[in-house]
Enzyme design. Sequence first.
Site, PDB file in Angstrom:
ATOM      1  N   HIS A 128      70.179 -58.568  37.571  1.00 15.95           N
ATOM      2  CA  HIS A 128      69.368 -58.445  36.353  1.00 15.95           C
ATOM      3  C   HIS A 128      68.148 -57.608  36.703  1.00 15.95           C
ATOM      4  O   HIS A 128      67.360 -57.970  37.570  1.00 15.95           O
ATOM      5  CB  HIS A 128      68.944 -59.810  35.822  1.00 15.95           C
ATOM      6  CG  HIS A 128      68.206 -59.725  34.523  1.00 15.95           C
ATOM      7  ND1 HIS A 128      68.833 -59.800  33.295  1.00 15.95           N
ATOM      8  CD2 HIS A 128      66.886 -59.543  34.247  1.00 15.95           C
ATOM      9  CE1 HIS A 128      67.944 -59.684  32.329  1.00 15.95           C
ATOM     10  NE2 HIS A 128      66.751 -59.519  32.883  1.00 15.95           N
ATOM     11  N   CYS A 129      68.011 -56.468  36.034  1.00 12.79           N
ATOM     12  CA  CYS A 129      66.933 -55.525  36.351  1.00 12.79           C
ATOM     13  C   CYS A 129      65.777 -55.696  35.373  1.00 12.79           C
ATOM     14  O   CYS A 129      65.950 -55.472  34.168  1.00 12.79           O
ATOM     15  CB  CYS A 129      67.456 -54.089  36.295  1.00 12.79           C
ATOM     16  SG  CYS A 129      66.169 -52.859  36.633  1.00 12.79           S
ATOM     17  N   PRO A 130      64.592 -56.067  35.852  1.00 13.45           N
ATOM     18  CA  PRO A 130      63.454 -56.219  34.935  1.00 13.45           C
ATOM     19  C   PRO A 130      62.979 -54.896  34.345  1.00 13.45           C
ATOM     20  O   PRO A 130      62.364 -54.869  33.284  1.00 13.45           O
ATOM     21  CB  PRO A 130      62.372 -56.852  35.810  1.00 13.45           C
ATOM     22  CG  PRO A 130      62.731 -56.451  37.203  1.00 13.45           C
ATOM     23  CD  PRO A 130      64.228 -56.396  37.240  1.00 13.45           C
ATOM     24  N   ASN A 133      65.047 -54.553  31.517  1.00 10.17           N
ATOM     25  CA  ASN A 133      65.074 -55.838  30.808  1.00 10.17           C
ATOM     26  C   ASN A 133      66.502 -56.173  30.368  1.00 10.17           C
ATOM     27  O   ASN A 133      66.734 -56.631  29.248  1.00 10.17           O
ATOM     28  CB  ASN A 133      64.134 -55.817  29.598  1.00 10.17           C
ATOM     29  CG  ASN A 133      63.858 -57.227  29.063  1.00 10.17           C
ATOM     30  OD1 ASN A 133      64.026 -58.214  29.780  1.00 10.17           O
ATOM     31  ND2 ASN A 133      63.441 -57.323  27.810  1.00 10.17           N
ATOM     32  N   ASN A 134      67.438 -55.920  31.252  1.00 10.04           N
ATOM     33  CA  ASN A 134      68.845 -56.200  30.967  1.00 10.04           C
ATOM     34  C   ASN A 134      69.579 -56.271  32.292  1.00 10.04           C
ATOM     35  O   ASN A 134      69.040 -55.903  33.337  1.00 10.04           O
ATOM     36  CB  ASN A 134      69.450 -55.116  30.076  1.00 10.04           C
ATOM     37  CG  ASN A 134      70.609 -55.634  29.233  1.00 10.04           C
ATOM     38  OD1 ASN A 134      71.214 -56.654  29.554  1.00 10.04           O
ATOM     39  ND2 ASN A 134      70.921 -54.932  28.164  1.00 10.04           N
TER      40      ASN A 134
END
Length: 391
Positions: A128-130, A133-134
Site C-alpha cells: 500500500h503506497c501512501p 493513497n492506494n
Amino acid sequence: MNILSAIIVFENLHEVKRLFHWGPIIALTVIGVCSSMAILDSIIWYWPLDTTGGSINFIMLINWTVLILYNYFNAMFVGPGYIPLEWKPENQQDIMYLQFCRLCQGYKAPRSHHCRKCNRCVMKMDHHCPWINNCCGHLNHAYFTSFLLLAPLGCIHAALIFIMTMYTQLYDRISFGWSSVKIDMSAARHIHHPFMPFSIAAFAATLFALGLALGTTIAVGMLFFIQMKVILRNKTSVEAWIEEKAKDRIQYYQTGEDFIFPYDLGSRWENFKQVFTWSGTPIGDGNEWPVHEKCNQYTLTIEQLKQKHDKHQRSVEYRVVEDYNGACCPLGKGLNTFFRTPCTEEPRIKLTKGETIFATRGTKWWMYGDKVLNEEQADGKVFNMLYDQIQ
C-alpha cells in the site's frame, strides 16, 4: 437509471477523495514546484522560440510532466484491482487450499492479500503506497513502476535546467576585479530576455526546486530499482517475504521440502511481460496465473497456510489487564512505549481489560499478534501491552 447514475457519481467522488491525503498532496506539490520552476527557468535560460534546441528542450519538459501525471493518476485511480466480495473458486474442492477473509467474507485468490487501508482483498498486492493513497497491485503495477521511472528522469532534466539557469544568470552578473568579486543581482550585463527578470527571489526559488529535484531523483530512483528487481523475478514485495519465511520454516523444522517460487517463469523477459504490455493491460484476470512447471495454482497459498498454522502454534496467549484505546502513540503508557512506536501504518487493536490476545512476536514495549473476536482471530494487527502488565 437515476439510481445507477447516483451510484456512479458517488463512486467517482469516493475516488477523488484519494487526493485529500498527505501522500498525494506532497507528491503533487513536488511535481508542481519542479515542473513550474523548470518551465519558467527554461524560458529564461533557453528561450524555446529562438532555436531548435530550445524548442526541443521545452517540448521534452512538457512531455515529462504530462507522462508523469498520466502514470501517477492512473496508478491512483485505476487501482490494483480487488477480489469480489464473498468470492469463491469455481471448484469448491479448491477451498481447502485458500485462506478465508472474514472482512471480505470470501476466499483470498492466489497472490491476493487483504489491505486494511483499502479494506479489500487486493489482486497481486505488492504494497500500500501512501504517495498514491492506494495499493500497488495487479492492474496498476505497470503505471506505478512507469511513474517511478519517469519522475527521476524528469527531475534530472529539470535539475539541469536549474543549474544552467543559475550558472548563466550569475555569470552575467559577476564582475571580477583584482581584489574582489562583485555580484549585482539587479540586472544582467547581457540580458537575453528582459521580460523574465531573474531576481534574488527567483534564484532562491530555483535553488529550492533544485534540492527537491535531486532529492526526488535519489528517493524515487531507489524505489524504481526495488520494483524492477521484484518484477524481473515476477514476485511482489509480499511474496518475497513469504518466500523468505518458507525457507526459514523448512530450515527450522528440517522438513526436507524443496520450495520453488511458483510464479518465476525462468526468464526475466517473460516475467517482465507479465506486468508491462503494449496495451497497458497486464496479463491475467487477477485470479489465475502462469506458474512454474513443477508447481500449481495453489503452491504459494498452501505455503501460506503452513506458515499461518506455524504462527498459531508459536502464539502465546495473554490476558489483557489494562484498557488501551488503540492510539498510535499512547503517551499514557509511558515514554518508552510512546517513543518506540513501530514504524508501520497497520491499525492498533483497541483492547479492553479481560480480553484474550495471542502474541506472535514483539519488543520490550510493543507486541504483534491477534485478538480473539467471537472465538475467531483477527489477523495481522498490532497491539500494545507492557510486559510487566501481562499476567
